[in-house]
Write a protein that holds these residues in place. Structure first.
Motif, mmCIF file in Angstrom:
data_model
loop_
_atom_site.group_PDB
_atom_site.id
_atom_site.type_symbol
_atom_site.label_atom_id
_atom_site.label_comp_id
_atom_site.label_asym_id
_atom_site.label_seq_id
_atom_site.Cartn_x
_atom_site.Cartn_y
_atom_site.Cartn_z
ATOM 1 N N SER A 125 41.924 77.411 92.404
ATOM 2 C CA SER A 125 42.023 78.642 92.585
ATOM 3 C C SER A 125 43.559 79.235 92.869
ATOM 4 O O SER A 125 43.861 80.108 92.219
ATOM 5 N N LEU A 126 44.351 78.462 93.632
ATOM 6 C CA LEU A 126 45.497 78.786 93.810
ATOM 7 C C LEU A 126 46.488 78.745 92.282
ATOM 8 O O LEU A 126 47.135 79.812 92.108
ATOM 9 N N ASP B 254 52.787 72.082 101.331
ATOM 10 C CA ASP B 254 51.530 71.809 102.387
ATOM 11 C C ASP B 254 50.048 71.781 101.418
ATOM 12 O O ASP B 254 49.151 72.476 101.854
ATOM 13 N N LEU B 255 50.228 71.090 100.173
ATOM 14 C CA LEU B 255 49.018 71.272 99.349
ATOM 15 C C LEU B 255 47.999 70.026 99.687
ATOM 16 O O LEU B 255 46.847 70.103 99.136
ATOM 17 N N ASP B 256 48.374 69.055 100.591
ATOM 18 C CA ASP B 256 47.664 68.068 101.082
ATOM 19 C C ASP B 256 46.254 68.217 101.575
ATOM 20 O O ASP B 256 45.196 67.747 101.285
ATOM 21 N N SER B 257 46.171 69.433 102.018
ATOM 22 C CA SER B 257 45.037 69.780 102.981
ATOM 23 C C SER B 257 44.063 70.660 102.155
ATOM 24 O O SER B 257 42.908 71.012 102.631
ATOM 25 N N LEU B 258 44.542 71.153 100.938
ATOM 26 C CA LEU B 258 43.636 71.567 99.931
ATOM 27 C C LEU B 258 42.701 70.945 99.161
ATOM 28 O O LEU B 258 42.840 69.950 98.932
ATOM 29 N N THR B 259 41.632 71.428 99.156
ATOM 30 C CA THR B 259 40.444 70.943 98.186
ATOM 31 C C THR B 259 40.940 70.885 96.559
ATOM 32 O O THR B 259 41.667 71.831 96.296
ATOM 33 N N LEU B 260 39.976 70.458 95.839
ATOM 34 C CA LEU B 260 40.416 70.718 94.257
ATOM 35 C C LEU B 260 39.974 72.157 93.774
ATOM 36 O O LEU B 260 40.642 72.708 93.219
ATOM 37 N N LYS B 261 38.658 72.475 94.465
ATOM 38 C CA LYS B 261 38.553 74.098 94.026
ATOM 39 C C LYS B 261 39.641 74.955 94.797
ATOM 40 O O LYS B 261 39.959 75.883 94.017
#
Length: 238
Positions: free
Chosen positions: A127-128, A116-123
């Motif tokens: 951070s992750l 479920d990484l599609d909803s994450l922004t670049l920042k």
């Protein structure tokens, strides 16, 4: 002439913003160290840059202990708040809060697993990634520590076994030497007994047996002398 007061607002120039961040970050870490030393306080400082890079400081490098202490303190505070909620009978609000917390934990867990990484922004992804790198460093550090402890323990066992082996070898050599000495002594004793004169055989016969033996010898002598006597008589007859 003194410095003018800096207006607290976002620095628009990217280079100036990065330089200011580096200077202020170093000063902040320095102040955190000073207050921990001067006041004997436990300090934990966590800073994320706008690019998601992590900077941290903890007293005596015990970040985990300080965070655990913070969790216990927060839990105690939450218990007090929950008691107030219970007393007021505000169950729907507490249920919604716990449900949101569970959903957040589940989402973070999926992110740590690479899902479920599609909803994450670049920042957020940076951070992750930084969080995972930090966790991997701690895991590798703990793994290396356990490996060094295991190697040290095996070396101690090897040394103890070597000393025990040397002791057993020494005992075996002493036993072999003692056995060889006993064999030597036994051979010398037997050689001395062989040089002694052997006793002559003797006849131990009773009176009756001795008489019978003499009678047999006499008869044998008579049988031997009788032909000689007859021969001599024949010579005189002629």
């Amino acid at each position: 002439m003194g410095r003018g007061r800096v207006q607290l607002k976002r620095i628009e120039n990217k280079i100036n913003r990065q330089v200011t961040f580096s200077k202020r970050r170093a000063g902040l870490l320095k102040k955190a160290h000073e207050i921990s030393v001067l006041c004997d306080a436990q300090v934990a400082l966590i800073v994320f840059s706008n690019k998601g890079k992590l900077f941290e400081y903890a007293t005596d490098s015990c970040m985990e202990q300080i965070l655990e202490r913070y969790e216990r303190y927060s839990y105690a505070e939450r218990q007090l708040v929950e008691t107030d909620f219970d007393s007021q009978g505000n169950w729907p609000f507490e249920h919604s809060r716990l449900k949101a917390k569970v959903e957040l934990l589940q989402r973070n867990q999926r992110h740590y697993l690479g899902e479920d990484l599609d909803s994450l922004t670049l920042k957020e992804i940076q951070s992750l990634e930084q969080q995972i790198d930090t966790a991997l460093k701690q895991i590798r550090l703990r793994k290396n520590q356990l490996m060094h402890e295991s190697i040290s323990e095996l070396q101690k066992k090897e040394k103890a076994m070597q000393e025990q082996n040397n002791l057993l070898s020494k005992k075996i050599k002493e036993n072999e030497k003692a056995a060889a000495q006993q064999v030597n002594n036994w051979e010398q004793q037997n050689h001395g007994l062989d040089l002694l004169p052997q006793p002559l055989p003797c006849l131990n016969m009773g009176g009756t047996q001795q008489g019978e033996f003499l009678q047999v010898r006499r008869n044998q002598l008579d049988l031997t002398l009788e032909p000689l006597y007859s021969c001599h008589l024949g010579c005189f007859a002629t």
